[in-house]
Motif scaffolding. Structure first.
Motif, PDB file in Angstrom:
ATOM      1  N   GLY A  35       0.800  -1.227   0.000  1.00  0.00           N
ATOM      2  CA  GLY A  35       0.000   0.000   0.000  1.00  0.00           C
ATOM      3  C   GLY A  35       0.828   1.271   0.000  1.00  0.00           C
ATOM      4  N   ASP A  36       2.000   1.201   0.620  1.00  0.00           N
ATOM      5  CA  ASP A  36       2.809   2.422   0.703  1.00  0.00           C
ATOM      6  C   ASP A  36       3.824   2.535  -0.436  1.00  0.00           C
ATOM      7  OD1 ASP A  36       4.184   0.265   1.670  1.00  0.00           O
ATOM      8  OD2 ASP A  36       5.010   1.265   3.425  1.00  0.00           O
ATOM      9  N   SER A  37       3.609   1.763  -1.497  1.00  0.00           N
ATOM     10  CA  SER A  37       4.518   1.836  -2.640  1.00  0.00           C
ATOM     11  C   SER A  37       4.254   3.086  -3.476  1.00  0.00           C
ATOM     12  CB  SER A  37       4.339   0.605  -3.530  1.00  0.00           C
ATOM     13  OG  SER A  37       5.001   0.800  -4.761  1.00  0.00           O
ATOM     14  N   HIS A  82       2.167   2.925  -6.951  1.00  0.00           N
ATOM     15  CA  HIS A  82       0.722   3.013  -7.170  1.00  0.00           C
ATOM     16  C   HIS A  82       0.375   4.184  -8.073  1.00  0.00           C
ATOM     17  CE1 HIS A  82      -0.904  -0.137  -4.654  1.00  0.00           C
ATOM     18  NE2 HIS A  82      -0.030   0.171  -3.710  1.00  0.00           N
ATOM     19  N   ARG A 129       4.293  16.953 -10.618  1.00  0.00           N
ATOM     20  CA  ARG A 129       3.794  17.250  -9.272  1.00  0.00           C
ATOM     21  C   ARG A 129       3.572  15.976  -8.456  1.00  0.00           C
ATOM     22  NH1 ARG A 129       4.783  22.066  -7.609  1.00  0.00           N
ATOM     23  NH2 ARG A 129       4.170  23.587  -9.132  1.00  0.00           N
ATOM     24  N   SER A 166       5.418  14.668  -5.244  1.00  0.00           N
ATOM     25  CA  SER A 166       4.658  14.524  -4.003  1.00  0.00           C
ATOM     26  C   SER A 166       4.911  13.186  -3.329  1.00  0.00           C
ATOM     27  CB  SER A 166       3.158  14.687  -4.272  1.00  0.00           C
ATOM     28  OG  SER A 166       2.879  16.022  -4.631  1.00  0.00           O
ATOM     29  N   ARG A 188       9.730  19.059  -2.645  1.00  0.00           N
ATOM     30  CA  ARG A 188       9.017  20.318  -2.876  1.00  0.00           C
ATOM     31  C   ARG A 188       9.806  21.156  -3.860  1.00  0.00           C
ATOM     32  NH1 ARG A 188       5.258  22.738   1.642  1.00  0.00           N
ATOM     33  NH2 ARG A 188       4.108  20.845   2.107  1.00  0.00           N
ATOM     34  N   TYR A 189       9.115  21.835  -4.750  1.00  0.00           N
ATOM     35  CA  TYR A 189       9.831  22.664  -5.715  1.00  0.00           C
ATOM     36  C   TYR A 189       8.963  23.810  -6.182  1.00  0.00           C
ATOM     37  CZ  TYR A 189       7.113  20.558  -9.515  1.00  0.00           C
ATOM     38  OH  TYR A 189       6.090  20.165 -10.337  1.00  0.00           O
ATOM     39  N   PRO A 210      -4.529   3.211  -1.936  1.00  0.00           N
ATOM     40  CA  PRO A 210      -3.255   2.757  -1.374  1.00  0.00           C
ATOM     41  C   PRO A 210      -2.755   3.716  -0.289  1.00  0.00           C
ATOM     42  CG  PRO A 210      -3.168   2.884  -3.790  1.00  0.00           C
ATOM     43  CD  PRO A 210      -4.435   3.547  -3.362  1.00  0.00           C
ATOM     44  N   ALA A 211      -2.093   3.163   0.683  1.00  0.00           N
ATOM     45  CA  ALA A 211      -1.632   3.965   1.826  1.00  0.00           C
ATOM     46  C   ALA A 211      -0.728   5.115   1.399  1.00  0.00           C
ATOM     47  CB  ALA A 211      -0.901   3.064   2.820  1.00  0.00           C
ATOM     48  N   VAL A 212      -0.027   4.938   0.281  1.00  0.00           N
ATOM     49  CA  VAL A 212       0.905   5.983  -0.151  1.00  0.00           C
ATOM     50  C   VAL A 212       0.181   7.300  -0.445  1.00  0.00           C
ATOM     51  CG1 VAL A 212       0.863   5.335  -2.606  1.00  0.00           C
ATOM     52  CG2 VAL A 212       2.905   6.441  -1.663  1.00  0.00           C
ATOM     53  N   PHE A 213      -1.108   7.225  -0.800  1.00  0.00           N
ATOM     54  CA  PHE A 213      -1.870   8.434  -1.122  1.00  0.00           C
ATOM     55  C   PHE A 213      -2.734   8.925   0.037  1.00  0.00           C
ATOM     56  CE2 PHE A 213      -2.045   6.378  -5.536  1.00  0.00           C
ATOM     57  CZ  PHE A 213      -0.880   6.997  -5.932  1.00  0.00           C
ATOM     58  N   TRP A 266      -4.823  15.533  -1.604  1.00  0.00           N
ATOM     59  CA  TRP A 266      -4.443  16.175  -2.872  1.00  0.00           C
ATOM     60  C   TRP A 266      -4.473  15.182  -4.032  1.00  0.00           C
ATOM     61  CZ3 TRP A 266      -0.546  15.388  -6.419  1.00  0.00           C
ATOM     62  CH2 TRP A 266      -0.288  16.438  -7.320  1.00  0.00           C
ATOM     63  N   TYR A 267      -4.052  13.953  -3.798  1.00  0.00           N
ATOM     64  CA  TYR A 267      -3.989  12.960  -4.880  1.00  0.00           C
ATOM     65  C   TYR A 267      -5.375  12.664  -5.445  1.00  0.00           C
ATOM     66  CZ  TYR A 267       0.713  12.035  -3.064  1.00  0.00           C
ATOM     67  OH  TYR A 267       2.005  12.161  -2.652  1.00  0.00           O
ATOM     68  N   ASP A 269      -6.652  15.674  -7.300  1.00  0.00           N
ATOM     69  CA  ASP A 269      -5.953  15.729  -8.584  1.00  0.00           C
ATOM     70  C   ASP A 269      -6.561  14.713  -9.563  1.00  0.00           C
ATOM     71  OD1 ASP A 269      -3.583  16.483 -10.259  1.00  0.00           O
ATOM     72  OD2 ASP A 269      -2.996  14.407  -9.902  1.00  0.00           O
ATOM     73  N   ARG A 273      -8.461  15.424 -13.159  1.00  0.00           N
ATOM     74  CA  ARG A 273      -7.975  14.797 -14.390  1.00  0.00           C
ATOM     75  C   ARG A 273      -9.102  14.062 -15.097  1.00  0.00           C
ATOM     76  NH1 ARG A 273      -2.089  13.140 -14.566  1.00  0.00           N
ATOM     77  NH2 ARG A 273      -1.111  14.378 -12.963  1.00  0.00           N
ATOM     78  N   GLU A 320      -3.131  23.174  -6.983  1.00  0.00           N
ATOM     79  CA  GLU A 320      -2.283  22.238  -7.729  1.00  0.00           C
ATOM     80  C   GLU A 320      -0.841  22.301  -7.223  1.00  0.00           C
ATOM     81  OE1 GLU A 320       0.646  21.566 -11.031  1.00  0.00           O
ATOM     82  OE2 GLU A 320       0.107  23.496 -10.168  1.00  0.00           O
ATOM     83  N   ASP A 321      -0.398  23.503  -6.901  1.00  0.00           N
ATOM     84  CA  ASP A 321       1.013  23.713  -6.580  1.00  0.00           C
ATOM     85  C   ASP A 321       1.247  23.815  -5.075  1.00  0.00           C
ATOM     86  OD1 ASP A 321      -0.432  26.033  -6.366  1.00  0.00           O
ATOM     87  OD2 ASP A 321       0.962  27.288  -7.471  1.00  0.00           O
ATOM     88  N   VAL A 322       0.462  23.066  -4.325  1.00  0.00           N
ATOM     89  CA  VAL A 322       0.582  23.169  -2.871  1.00  0.00           C
ATOM     90  C   VAL A 322       2.010  22.882  -2.406  1.00  0.00           C
ATOM     91  CG1 VAL A 322      -0.254  20.802  -2.565  1.00  0.00           C
ATOM     92  CG2 VAL A 322      -0.405  22.403  -0.692  1.00  0.00           C
ATOM     93  N   ALA A 323       2.692  21.983  -3.122  1.00  0.00           N
ATOM     94  CA  ALA A 323       4.062  21.650  -2.717  1.00  0.00           C
ATOM     95  C   ALA A 323       5.066  22.725  -3.125  1.00  0.00           C
ATOM     96  CB  ALA A 323       4.468  20.300  -3.312  1.00  0.00           C
ATOM     97  N   LEU A 377       0.787  21.530   4.788  1.00  0.00           N
ATOM     98  CA  LEU A 377       0.156  20.217   4.589  1.00  0.00           C
ATOM     99  C   LEU A 377       0.982  19.299   3.700  1.00  0.00           C
ATOM    100  CD1 LEU A 377      -3.576  21.164   3.903  1.00  0.00           C
ATOM    101  CD2 LEU A 377      -2.620  20.168   5.989  1.00  0.00           C
ATOM    102  N   GLN A 378       0.985  18.027   4.037  1.00  0.00           N
ATOM    103  CA  GLN A 378       1.482  16.995   3.134  1.00  0.00           C
ATOM    104  C   GLN A 378       0.348  16.648   2.169  1.00  0.00           C
ATOM    105  OE1 GLN A 378       4.466  15.488   2.883  1.00  0.00           O
ATOM    106  NE2 GLN A 378       5.332  16.796   4.476  1.00  0.00           N
ATOM    107  N   PRO A 379       0.686  16.235   0.934  1.00  0.00           N
ATOM    108  CA  PRO A 379      -0.385  15.970  -0.034  1.00  0.00           C
ATOM    109  C   PRO A 379      -1.353  14.861   0.389  1.00  0.00           C
ATOM    110  CG  PRO A 379       1.798  15.719  -1.040  1.00  0.00           C
ATOM    111  CD  PRO A 379       2.024  16.157   0.361  1.00  0.00           C
TER     112      PRO A 379
END
Lengths: 188, 259
Positions: free
Chosen positions: A25-27, A30, A129, A133, A138-139, B83-86, B116-117, B120, B124, B193-196, B241-243
């Motif tokens: 899940g934390d890959s 995804h 982005r 993320s 960050r950029y 998924p946990a990553v998001f 955010w994911y 987004d 899309r 969109e550009d939160v980061a 915030l983190q996304p």
């Protein structure tokens, strides 16, 4: 002829969901993101799966930190045993797809004499982005076209889990990070 | 037969795109004419005036109902499948079930507890994108009658309530702004969109000197106008915030570039 192809498609139908399920899940894989490699060939982000990777984001028109990122990644690689080196892919990803064409990426690879096997990927415009993320990079584009960005090497295991990160502040590898890299490569 | 097929396909495609355009008007994007804009956010190297291209922005934030329709089409974004990553644990946690808001949630209210994911991905799927921070700021400079009402100190003062139930646009019947857009100063914040990219003081506060190198050409930002409360509050919140984060008063809407 018909039976084998039916058999094959049945196998594939079985294999596809199994494959997706086995991705943790934390890959970061995804994420469905499109990139282009330095030969201009399409290279889906998730196809980096299958090998441990050292990943960083940069841009070619950068003359301060980005050479340091490349040198730092080289330094990590140089301190690995040959067998370890084979297990770890190095991937440089562009933050600036508009200017970092495959040719520009090949050029930077040549200019910095990067070892054989490094991958230089240019994400699709609207995928930068999301890749940044998931890697927690960050950029921000400045008005002069340069980019403020997190300078970091991210260590991914073969399934795309973030295992360690190293903030780049110089050309030499961070010893603590190197230990984490070696531990991952020695792992089960 | 084979020859006619392409033209039929073309016709179908043309009809589909005509429908898509009609549907677009229904889902309510409003045109925002670009122009020169003095943003209240200033990064160290930036000039005070930025030039914005025209764009369009959803009239209203995405609702719980809209988002459940999206989940039916892209179930990988359901809270039980994401998924946990998001995701963080709060993702859509206020809904009764993984695919429906349920009876305790106003279906027409802006969807919140989205990361955010997912925002987004929703945009899309619409052939759209999240708005950039400066686009929100530009559109949100308008009140009901003026495209740039920021010189109105009383109106601006009320923006200290942005993101709370006392916000200017929090009541359901609040008027649209001069672009026909609603809720930009509402009870909810919205993702950009550009939160980061919003590398604010929050990223450097209390850090050691070495942290200055964390960003290539270490950044500094300030506010051209620290009295622009709505913008300052929103910037500070989003930059922290983190996304994958979610909040009970953070939703989103989509934007489109003008071709």
């Amino acid at each position: 002829m018909k039976i084998p192809s039916l058999f094959l498609s049945a196998l594939m139908a079985l294999a596809a969901p199994l494959h997706a399920q086995s991705l943790p899940g934390d890959s970061v894989y995804h994420l469905h993101a499109a990139t282009q490699d330095a030969d201009g060939q399409p290279f889906p982000w998730s196809s980096l799966r299958g090998q441990a990777r050292l990943v960083s984001m940069f841009y070619t028109n950068c003359h301060l930190m980005c050479p340091l990122i490349i040198e730092n990644a080289k330094s990590v690689q140089n301190q690995l045993a040959p067998a370890e080196r084979k297990q770890l892919g190095v991937v440089m990803i562009s933050l600036d797809p508009a200017r970092d064409t495959p040719a520009a990426m090949r050029d930077v690879a040549k200019r910095h004499r990067v070892p054989e096997g490094w991958q230089f990927l240019t994400p699709a415009d609207n995928d930068v982005r999301a890749i940044a993320s998931v890697l927690d990079v960050r950029y921000r584009f400045r008005q002069d076209g340069s980019i403020n960005h997190t300078s970091v090497l991210v260590l991914l295991d073969s399934d795309g889990r973030i295992r360690a990160r190293s903030e780049v502040t110089g050309a030499a590898a961070d010893p603590a990070f190197l230990i984490q890299v070696k531990a991952l490569l020695a792992g089960p | 037969m084979k020859r006619t097929l392409p033209s039929t396909v073309t016709l179908l495609l043309a009809m589909a795109s005509a429908l898509a355009v009609a549907g677009d008007a229904g889902s309510g994007y409003r045109y925002v004419e670009g122009g020169d804009f003095r943003s209240s956010v200033r990064f160290e190297e930036a000039t005070r005036v930025v030039r914005l291209a025209s764009f369009s922005l959803m009239e209203k934030p995405v609702s719980n109902r809209d988002f459940s329709v999206f989940l039916a089409r892209q179930p990988q974004w359901r809270r039980d499948r994401i998924p946990a990553v998001f995701a963080s644990p709060g993702y859509l946690g206020h809904w009764t079930s993984a695919d429906m808001p349920g009876d305790n949630v106003d279906h027409d209210a802006p969807v919140v507890h989205v990361n955010w994911y997912a925002a987004d991905a929703y945009c899309r799927a619409q052939g759209a994108r999240l708005p950039r921070f400066v686009e929100w700021e530009y559109a949100a400079a308008a009140d009901a009658t003026r495209r740039d009402a920021r010189s109105d100190a009383a109106w601006r003062m009320r923006q200290v309530n942005d993101g709370t139930p006392h916000a200017i646009d929090a009541a359901p019947g609040s008027p649209a702004n001069a672009y026909g857009i609603r809720g930009l100063h509402g009870a909810q914040w919205e993702w950009s969109e550009d939160v980061a990219s919003l590398l604010g003081d929050g990223d450097r506060r209390g850090q050691q000197d070495g942290e200055a190198l964390r960003y290539c050409g270490a950044t500094a930002m300030s506010f051209n106008d620290p009295g622009d409360y709505g913008v300052v509050k929103r910037f500070v919140l989003l930059s922290a915030l983190q996304p994958a984060a979610t909040l009970g008063n953070l939703g989103f809407r989509c934007a489109r570039s003008t071709p």
